[in-house]
Enzyme design. Structure first.
Site, PDB file in Angstrom:
ATOM      1  N   ASN A 218       0.851  -1.190   0.000  1.00  0.00           N
ATOM      2  CA  ASN A 218       0.000   0.000   0.000  1.00  0.00           C
ATOM      3  C   ASN A 218       0.890   1.244   0.000  1.00  0.00           C
ATOM      4  O   ASN A 218       1.727   1.420   0.895  1.00  0.00           O
ATOM      5  CB  ASN A 218      -0.903  -0.046   1.242  1.00  0.00           C
TER       6      ASN A 218
ATOM      7  N   ASP B 251      -0.150   4.498  -0.051  1.00  0.00           N
ATOM      8  CA  ASP B 251      -0.858   5.727   0.346  1.00  0.00           C
ATOM      9  C   ASP B 251       0.068   6.749   1.003  1.00  0.00           C
ATOM     10  O   ASP B 251      -0.051   7.953   0.779  1.00  0.00           O
ATOM     11  CB  ASP B 251      -1.950   5.403   1.372  1.00  0.00           C
TER      12      ASP B 251
ATOM     13  N   ARG C  97       3.805  18.864   1.298  1.00  0.00           N
ATOM     14  CA  ARG C  97       4.352  20.063   0.665  1.00  0.00           C
ATOM     15  C   ARG C  97       3.577  20.487  -0.584  1.00  0.00           C
ATOM     16  O   ARG C  97       3.926  21.470  -1.215  1.00  0.00           O
ATOM     17  CB  ARG C  97       5.827  19.838   0.298  1.00  0.00           C
TER      18      ARG C  97
ATOM     19  N   ARG D 180      -9.277   8.253  -0.827  1.00  0.00           N
ATOM     20  CA  ARG D 180     -10.243   8.661   0.211  1.00  0.00           C
ATOM     21  C   ARG D 180     -11.112   9.790  -0.317  1.00  0.00           C
ATOM     22  O   ARG D 180     -10.708  10.568  -1.178  1.00  0.00           O
ATOM     23  CB  ARG D 180      -9.507   9.111   1.482  1.00  0.00           C
TER      24      ARG D 180
ATOM     25  N   ARG E  39      -6.911  12.939   1.009  1.00  0.00           N
ATOM     26  CA  ARG E  39      -5.802  13.381   1.869  1.00  0.00           C
ATOM     27  C   ARG E  39      -4.456  12.799   1.446  1.00  0.00           C
ATOM     28  O   ARG E  39      -3.428  13.359   1.761  1.00  0.00           O
ATOM     29  CB  ARG E  39      -6.084  13.053   3.337  1.00  0.00           C
ATOM     30  N   HIS E  40      -4.465  11.651   0.772  1.00  0.00           N
ATOM     31  CA  HIS E  40      -3.176  11.139   0.271  1.00  0.00           C
ATOM     32  C   HIS E  40      -3.262  10.848  -1.239  1.00  0.00           C
ATOM     33  O   HIS E  40      -2.879  11.684  -2.034  1.00  0.00           O
ATOM     34  CB  HIS E  40      -2.597   9.983   1.098  1.00  0.00           C
TER      35      HIS E  40
ATOM     36  N   THR F  63      -6.871   6.667  10.203  1.00  0.00           N
ATOM     37  CA  THR F  63      -6.767   5.546   9.273  1.00  0.00           C
ATOM     38  C   THR F  63      -8.060   4.760   9.373  1.00  0.00           C
ATOM     39  O   THR F  63      -8.944   5.116  10.144  1.00  0.00           O
ATOM     40  CB  THR F  63      -5.527   4.684   9.602  1.00  0.00           C
TER      41      THR F  63
ATOM     42  N   GLU G 238     -11.220  -9.211   3.485  1.00  0.00           N
ATOM     43  CA  GLU G 238      -9.932  -8.876   4.082  1.00  0.00           C
ATOM     44  C   GLU G 238     -10.168  -8.684   5.573  1.00  0.00           C
ATOM     45  O   GLU G 238     -10.975  -7.847   5.972  1.00  0.00           O
ATOM     46  CB  GLU G 238      -9.347  -7.609   3.448  1.00  0.00           C
TER      47      GLU G 238
ATOM     48  N   GLY H 138      -1.831  -2.414   9.873  1.00  0.00           N
ATOM     49  CA  GLY H 138      -0.936  -2.279  11.023  1.00  0.00           C
ATOM     50  C   GLY H 138       0.162  -3.324  11.091  1.00  0.00           C
ATOM     51  O   GLY H 138       0.922  -3.356  12.066  1.00  0.00           O
TER      52      GLY H 138
ATOM     53  N   GLY I 202       1.141  -1.336   4.330  1.00  0.00           N
ATOM     54  CA  GLY I 202       1.547  -0.024   3.840  1.00  0.00           C
ATOM     55  C   GLY I 202       2.381   0.791   4.805  1.00  0.00           C
ATOM     56  O   GLY I 202       3.595   0.930   4.634  1.00  0.00           O
ATOM     57  N   HIS I 203       1.751   1.307   5.819  1.00  0.00           N
ATOM     58  CA  HIS I 203       2.372   2.331   6.660  1.00  0.00           C
ATOM     59  C   HIS I 203       3.736   1.928   7.188  1.00  0.00           C
ATOM     60  O   HIS I 203       4.702   2.687   7.106  1.00  0.00           O
ATOM     61  CB  HIS I 203       1.405   2.666   7.823  1.00  0.00           C
TER      62      HIS I 203
HETATM   63  N1  PXP Z   1      -5.877  -3.111   4.187  1.00  0.00           N
HETATM   64  C1  PXP Z   1      -6.835  -2.163   4.208  1.00  0.00           C
HETATM   65  C2  PXP Z   1      -8.207  -2.532   3.780  1.00  0.00           C
HETATM   66  C3  PXP Z   1      -6.533  -0.840   4.592  1.00  0.00           C
HETATM   67  O1  PXP Z   1      -7.491   0.087   4.610  1.00  0.00           O
HETATM   68  C4  PXP Z   1      -5.204  -0.522   4.926  1.00  0.00           C
HETATM   69  C5  PXP Z   1      -4.843   0.876   5.284  1.00  0.00           C
HETATM   70  O2  PXP Z   1      -5.093   1.716   4.227  1.00  0.00           O
HETATM   71  C6  PXP Z   1      -4.239  -1.541   4.870  1.00  0.00           C
HETATM   72  C7  PXP Z   1      -4.605  -2.837   4.526  1.00  0.00           C
HETATM   73  C8  PXP Z   1      -2.805  -1.290   5.184  1.00  0.00           C
HETATM   74  O3  PXP Z   1      -2.661  -0.891   6.486  1.00  0.00           O
HETATM   75  P1  PXP Z   1      -1.260  -0.333   6.984  1.00  0.00           P
HETATM   76  O4  PXP Z   1      -1.014   0.908   6.190  1.00  0.00           O
HETATM   77  O5  PXP Z   1      -1.480  -0.084   8.426  1.00  0.00           O
HETATM   78  O6  PXP Z   1      -0.244  -1.394   6.703  1.00  0.00           O
END
Ligand code: PXP
Length: 249
Positions: A12, A14, A23, A50, A54-55, A105, A156, A200, A221-222
């Protein structure tokens, strides 16, 4: 490795866009991150457009559709606007997520059980357009059964509660959440749903989830984008891939 054994990694991107938007310019470019993740072994790229942009932006989605060689998993809220955008691009996969403007989130899973009729009508055209529809839900049997009834092909499972408990040192809660994920993955698989998981996940929390045999895809992602600051995106993706493969072996 047989295909059913291979656990797909969706990266991910994002939060590359989050940094860019801090910026307001064009750097860092989420499309470049997506291509690097792809070359590093990501099986897919996930992006959440979104409602408040925002991203990820509309142009990012258009660009991803153009440049990616791996499938795009388009995360979106169940709104008419997002449905129109998804139907215009017809990404490989669409993941329906709940969205609240004030949240940092995606905090919880979708309330499918309460909105069964509306969601069944909402996803039908997406499925007809050839998108694989996934529903992001908490590890809750009611939601799984409802997702199955509305015609979703994939669920999911939200791993946020499990990851939060780990991060906060509440290890009994973490183990309980993991047991719930384990049981619900099995129930969903038994209904014929394809099971994905995410939210997460980190190097510390990924292995037990990756080891669940019914889980076919993780979306992360994060943490990966954060690690990329220190290591670079390629080594960060490689390490996640290694841990997933090790857990699966
Ligand atoms: N899966 C879904 C459906 C999500 O909404 C997100 C966050 O956008 C993720 C996975 C990934 O989460 P993270 O960014 O915390 O790894």
């Amino acid at each position: 490795m047989s295909d059913s054994h291979h656990l797909r990694l969706g990266v991910n991107i994002d939060h590359v866009a989050t940094v860019r938007n801090a910026r307001g310019g064009a750097y860092p470019d989420p499309l470049r991150a997506a291509k690097i993740a792809e070359e590093a072994g990501a099986d897919g790229i996930t992006a959440h457009l979104r409602e408040d942009r925002r991203h990820i932006s509309d142009a990012d989605i258009e660009g991803l559709m153009d440049v990616l060689d791996v499938p795009l998993n388009f995360e979106m809220a169940a709104t008419d606007e997002m449905q129109r955008i998804a139907l215009r691009h017809k990404p490989h996969a669409v993941c329906i997520v709940p969205e609240k403007r004030e949240e940092k989130t995606t905090e919880g899973g979708l309330e499918v059980a309460r909105e069964e009729n509306r969601l069944a009508h909402f996803i039908a055209p997406l499925r007809d357009a050839g998108c694989r529809v996934s529903i992001f839900i908490a590890a809750d049997q009611r939601q799984i059964e409802a997702a199955n009834r509305i015609g979703a092909e994939v669920i999911e499972l939200h791993t946020g509660a499990y990851c939060d408990a780990h991060a906060e040192g509440r290890f009994d809660d973490r183990d309980e959440e993991l047991a719930r994920l384990t049981e619900m993955a099995s129930i969903a698989h038994g209904l014929g749903l394809e099971v994905h998981a995410g939210h997460g996940l980190t190097y510390e929390t990924v292995s037990p989830v990756a080891a669940l045999p019914e889980v076919r895809e993780l979306n992360i992602g994060h943490f990966l984008i954060g690690e990329a600051i220190f290591l670079g995106l390629t080594p960060a993706v490689h390490e996640m891939r290694r841990l997933m493969d090790e857990a699966r072996a």
